[in-house]
Design an enzyme around this catalytic site. Structure first.
Site, PDB file in Angstrom:
ATOM      1  N   GLN A   1      -7.726  -5.033   9.683  1.00  0.00           N
ATOM      2  CA  GLN A   1      -6.625  -4.650  10.583  1.00  0.00           C
ATOM      3  C   GLN A   1      -7.028  -3.500  11.510  1.00  0.00           C
ATOM      4  O   GLN A   1      -6.174  -2.793  12.042  1.00  0.00           O
ATOM      5  CB  GLN A   1      -5.384  -4.258   9.771  1.00  0.00           C
ATOM      6  CG  GLN A   1      -4.818  -5.415   8.962  1.00  0.00           C
ATOM      7  CD  GLN A   1      -3.515  -5.053   8.283  1.00  0.00           C
ATOM      8  OE1 GLN A   1      -2.493  -4.844   8.917  1.00  0.00           O
ATOM      9  NE2 GLN A   1      -3.551  -4.971   6.955  1.00  0.00           N
TER      10      GLN A   1
ATOM     11  N   LYS B   1       0.813  -1.221   0.000  1.00  0.00           N
ATOM     12  CA  LYS B   1       0.000   0.000   0.000  1.00  0.00           C
ATOM     13  C   LYS B   1       0.847   1.272   0.000  1.00  0.00           C
ATOM     14  O   LYS B   1       0.477   2.252  -0.647  1.00  0.00           O
ATOM     15  CB  LYS B   1      -0.975   0.010   1.171  1.00  0.00           C
ATOM     16  CG  LYS B   1      -0.355   0.305   2.523  1.00  0.00           C
ATOM     17  CD  LYS B   1      -1.416   0.387   3.597  1.00  0.00           C
ATOM     18  CE  LYS B   1      -0.789   0.528   4.958  1.00  0.00           C
ATOM     19  NZ  LYS B   1      -0.180   1.818   5.217  1.00  0.00           N
ATOM     20  N   THR B   2       1.992   1.252   0.679  1.00  0.00           N
ATOM     21  CA  THR B   2       2.835   2.461   0.692  1.00  0.00           C
ATOM     22  C   THR B   2       3.342   2.737  -0.721  1.00  0.00           C
ATOM     23  O   THR B   2       3.396   3.889  -1.165  1.00  0.00           O
ATOM     24  CB  THR B   2       4.020   2.292   1.667  1.00  0.00           C
ATOM     25  OG1 THR B   2       3.507   1.896   2.939  1.00  0.00           O
ATOM     26  CG2 THR B   2       4.800   3.579   1.807  1.00  0.00           C
TER      27      THR B   2
ATOM     28  N   ASP C   1      -4.066   7.606   4.766  1.00  0.00           N
ATOM     29  CA  ASP C   1      -3.561   6.247   4.993  1.00  0.00           C
ATOM     30  C   ASP C   1      -4.203   5.680   6.262  1.00  0.00           C
ATOM     31  O   ASP C   1      -4.648   6.439   7.134  1.00  0.00           O
ATOM     32  CB  ASP C   1      -2.037   6.325   5.151  1.00  0.00           C
ATOM     33  CG  ASP C   1      -1.374   4.963   5.083  1.00  0.00           C
ATOM     34  OD1 ASP C   1      -2.063   3.973   4.745  1.00  0.00           O
ATOM     35  OD2 ASP C   1      -0.167   4.876   5.377  1.00  0.00           O
ATOM     36  N   GLU C   2      -4.210   4.369   6.408  1.00  0.00           N
ATOM     37  CA  GLU C   2      -4.733   3.687   7.610  1.00  0.00           C
ATOM     38  C   GLU C   2      -6.123   4.208   7.990  1.00  0.00           C
ATOM     39  O   GLU C   2      -6.407   4.510   9.162  1.00  0.00           O
ATOM     40  CB  GLU C   2      -3.764   3.870   8.801  1.00  0.00           C
ATOM     41  CG  GLU C   2      -2.343   3.419   8.538  1.00  0.00           C
ATOM     42  CD  GLU C   2      -2.156   1.900   8.611  1.00  0.00           C
ATOM     43  OE1 GLU C   2      -3.162   1.185   8.604  1.00  0.00           O
ATOM     44  OE2 GLU C   2      -1.002   1.453   8.659  1.00  0.00           O
TER      45      GLU C   2
ATOM     46  N   ARG D   1       2.155 -10.694  10.279  1.00  0.00           N
ATOM     47  CA  ARG D   1       3.463 -10.032  10.470  1.00  0.00           C
ATOM     48  C   ARG D   1       4.586 -10.959  10.024  1.00  0.00           C
ATOM     49  O   ARG D   1       5.716 -10.524   9.820  1.00  0.00           O
ATOM     50  CB  ARG D   1       3.718  -9.672  11.948  1.00  0.00           C
ATOM     51  CG  ARG D   1       2.750  -8.711  12.635  1.00  0.00           C
ATOM     52  CD  ARG D   1       2.499  -7.453  11.876  1.00  0.00           C
ATOM     53  NE  ARG D   1       1.311  -7.581  11.046  1.00  0.00           N
ATOM     54  CZ  ARG D   1       1.019  -6.782  10.021  1.00  0.00           C
ATOM     55  NH1 ARG D   1       1.823  -5.820   9.681  1.00  0.00           N
ATOM     56  NH2 ARG D   1      -0.081  -6.963   9.316  1.00  0.00           N
TER      57      ARG D   1
END
Length: 751
Positions: free
Chosen positions: A260, A38-39, A224-225, A632
């Site tokens: 998330q 995503k970044t 973002d997020e 993770r």
């Protein structure tokens, strides 16, 4: 010529990523699964706006949740399109709001150099307010009041609105404290962290010309997020992207993953992302499901767990990296055995050349679980780092120094002023502080103005008057240097002139040596700030420096070991640069990745947490936390649980975590699927030398409905009982709730 060849910015992107980068027009929701790049998509989208769509960098506002993420994004965009990207606003919600409020503060009745109170300052001010209102701290805890006011601000409920609807005595008392707290902030020319967003929303709603200015400026807003936004942040985005009179709305792009969303306890509202398409009916949604981080085995486990949650957008992560290693499971006798298993396995991987300690992370549900891992790792000599201890900016000496700097920037900052009034000790005791406070309230002047004329304060002893005069003279002398000194020079002056450094140097307490090192480190922070100014003078930049320090977000303090790198400088493990094992809670782990992950304490009542087990919404949040933990891991994932775990000094058994049962059996190899010892021996701490077992007698036969009394938990009612296995669940009510117990070892009697 293909699109990929025509536009280097699109090279290497998969079709969904490319669509997200190129989208133009209405609102865009990018549902970015864990590890889906995503970044990369965000930075390439920004670069595409600048390079291919002719957008001026000043028209872009990109909002992230941490300064670290903002810095990384700036760096990546800069690498793609060069220095002209610097005119963009790429920053956290709080940083963006500070920048707007510095420009608009006067409209709201604040000075442009207003102070920013972080959580600790806010709690200190609330404690002062509660004391002023003569509230019993046991009945009305200031920390609780502070947290409740924070929650109200996150919901954009000001004190007047709350006061009007307060019905119970407790709510009316809170409303009174909230009102006085806000008045004290205003008086001090200060805002707390929650004000930064609430007041910006108020500004945009109350002053149409201010709102239009920012709506015209920011034609492209990226968030973002988005799954972590609270109601106030949601409204801020709505206000900034509302249509301008007679014109179009800004182009909004939000990125996130409802799977998330794990911060409900901090006010995050999952509905913001789940209902995006309802809020913006003309929105386009793009799913990023290809994962570039983990093996397919790990992703299949994550998919199997998360798909049990209702009302989620269907999404299945997949990878081209092959199946990889199977997940390894382990059932430990007790928590010490569980920690020993982790230590053994890290040693085995290191010896085999499959991983280094720096590649490994151990996750647990609550901070308290780290203690046993620390104990075992110290014993076996395995280097480790716990994330979530006292962070640098929360250490007392650093906060004292910050308070001095804040007072120099804004002498009306009462909380900071009172913090340093007698630090280091200079003979201004609690009584002197109280009479100054009373005099200031009576005369309706600030604490600082009252301090400047101590001789006018009734009841002030001559010794105290002289001490206050010396203190005011010290601050005046330091204050004269603010405009001509750099922040680092001011730090040095404060430490020397105040006597703070001398007091620590004269101390025989070994902890004070560490405090001196921390103050030296803070001076390094100030020097680094000056170096980042890129040739500009740092003189007179105190307010700007304090702003940067105040805006350092919680997640910015992740040590080395994140993303599987060796430890950061100052955190090295052995000399051969093997790094250190990272211990952290699952909440802290979000956004990180490691080659090897141990997911520990996988027991119902531990993870999922006991308090979530009777609440379907909270249980779904726990499942998202499990999904975050699993995703993770890059190459190897271990899951472990303890057959018996010490609780309040007594052994307690919990069933396997339901999340373990949701992972297909074909994905897990159980190295051990049952305890190795007989129940009588597998009693955790009680089986260790020198620790007396709390029981050992045959337990009473129990049936549901029986009343019992427990040495630690008090009176309880049996909910379920299995006399064959000797296990029972007992409801002790209140905060304790339902406990799973091994009857023969529990310090408990049947009534």
């Amino acid at each position: 010529m293909s699109t990929t060849e025509t536009h280097p910015l699109l090279a290497g992107l998969n079709p969904q990523q490319r669509a997200a980068v190129e989208h133009a027009g209405g609102p865009l929701l990018i549902v970015a699964g864990a590890g889906s790049g995503k970044t990369r998509v965000l930075t390439h989208r920004i670069a595409h706006l600048l390079g291919e769509r002719g957008v001026h960098p000043g028209q872009i506002l990109a909002i992230t949740f941490t300064n670290k993420a903002a810095a990384e994004m700036k760096e990546r965009v800069d690498a793609l399109v060069g220095p002209r990207s610097r005119a963009m606003w790429v920053m956290t919600f709080h940083s963006a709001c500070v920048r707007i409020l510095r420009r608009e503060a006067k409209r709201l009745g604040f000075p442009t150099s207003f102070s920013i109170y972080d959580q600790a300052d806010a709690q200190r001010l609330m404690a002062l307010v509660c004391r002023e209102l003569d509230l019993d701290p046991k009945r009305y805890p200031p920390r609780s009041f502070s947290a409740q006011v924070s929650n109200l601000k996150n919901e954009l409920i000001d004190y007047e609105t709350f006061k009007a609807r307060a019905s119970t005595h407790m709510e009316q008392t809170l409303a009174q404290a909230y009102e006085m707290y806000q008045a004290r902030l205003m008086q001090a020319g200060a805002m707390d962290f929650d004000d930064l967003i609430m007041l910006t929303v108020n500004l945009l709603q109350v002053f149409p010309e201010a709102a239009e200015h920012y709506r015209r400026r920011f034609r492209h807003v990226l968030v973002d997020e988005y799954q972590d936004t609270n109601h106030a942040q949601y409204e801020l985005v709505r206000e900034l992207t509302a249509p301008i009179d007679g014109g179009a709305a800004a182009e909004l792009c939000v990125v996130g993953d409802a799977d998330q969303s794990i911060y409900a306890f901090r006010g995050a509202t999952i509905r913001n992302i789940l209902e995006f398409e309802r809020d913006y009916p003309d929105a386009t949604t793009i799913l990023l499901e290809q994962n570039y981080r983990s093996t397919q085995t790990i992703l299949s486990a994550a998919n199997a767990v998360i798909e049990r949650n209702a009302d989620r957008k269907p999404k299945r992560l997949w990878s081209e990296q092959g199946q990889g290693h199977r997940i390894v499971g382990y059932v430990a006798d007790n928590e010490h055995d569980e920690a020993a298993f982790v230590a053994r396995e890290v040693d085995r991987l290191t010896d085999a050349g499959d991983a280094r300690p720096g590649d490994v992370a151990v996750f647990y549900r609550t901070n308290a679980q780290s203690r046993v891992f620390e104990e075992v790792f110290i014993r076996v000599g395995l280097p480790y780092k716990v994330v979530g201890g006292v962070r640098f900016y929360e250490r007392k000496e650093v906060r004292d120094l910050l308070a001095y700097l804040r007072v120099l920037a804004n002498p009306e900052d009462t909380v900071s002023l009172r913090r340093i009034l007698n630090v280091p000790k200079r003979g201004i005791g609690d009584r002197a502080e109280a009479v100054v406070e009373a005099h200031a309230a009576r005369e309706r002047i600030s604490f600082w103005r009252a301090l400047r004329r101590p001789e006018d304060v009734p009841g002030m002893a001559t010794r105290s008057i002289n001490a206050v005069r010396e203190f005011v003279a010290l601050l005046d002398e330091l204050g004269e240097a603010v405009e001509t000194s750099t922040p680092a020079d001011l730090v040095e002056r404060i430490l020397v002139k105040s006597g703070y450094l001398a007091e620590l140097q004269a101390s025989k307490d070994p902890q004070d040596e560490t405090r001196i090192e921390n103050l030296q480190e803070f001076e390094s922070v100030a020097r680094e700030y000056e170096e980042r100014l890129d040739g500009e003078s740092a003189e007179g930049r105190l307010v700007d420096f304090l702003e940067q320090v105040a805006l350092v977000a919680d997640a910015d303090s992740i040590p080395g070991g994140a993303k599987g790198n060796p430890a950061a400088p100052g955190e090295e493990g052995p000399a051969d640069d093997q790094g250190v094992v990272t211990l952290m809670t699952l909440h802290t782990a979000k956004g990180l990745e490691f080659p090897v992950v141990f997911l520990t304490g996988m027991e119902d009542g531990v993870f999922p947490h006991l308090r979530a087990m009777s609440n379907p919404k909270e249980l779904e949040e726990e499942r998202r936390l499990a999904y975050v933990g699993i995703t993770r891991a890059r190459q190897r994932l271990y899951v472990s649980r303890s057959w018996v775990r010490s609780s309040w000094g007594a052994p307690q058994t919990n069933p396997p975590s339901r999340f373990l049962g949701e992972v297909p059996d074909t994905l897990i190899d159980w190295e051990r699927d049952a305890p190795s010892l007989k129940p009588s021996a597998a009693t955790g701490p009680a089986s260790r030398p020198g620790v007396r077992a709390p029981g050992g007698k045959p337990g009473p036969a129990l049936a549901p409905g029986d009343r019992v009394t427990h040495d630690s938990f008090g009176l309880g009612t049996v909910v379920t009982a299995d006399n064959a296995s000797g296990k029972a669940s007992v409801d002790f009510g209140g905060d304790t709730g339902v406990k799973q117990l091994i009857v023969r070892y529990a310090p408990m009697e049947k009534l």
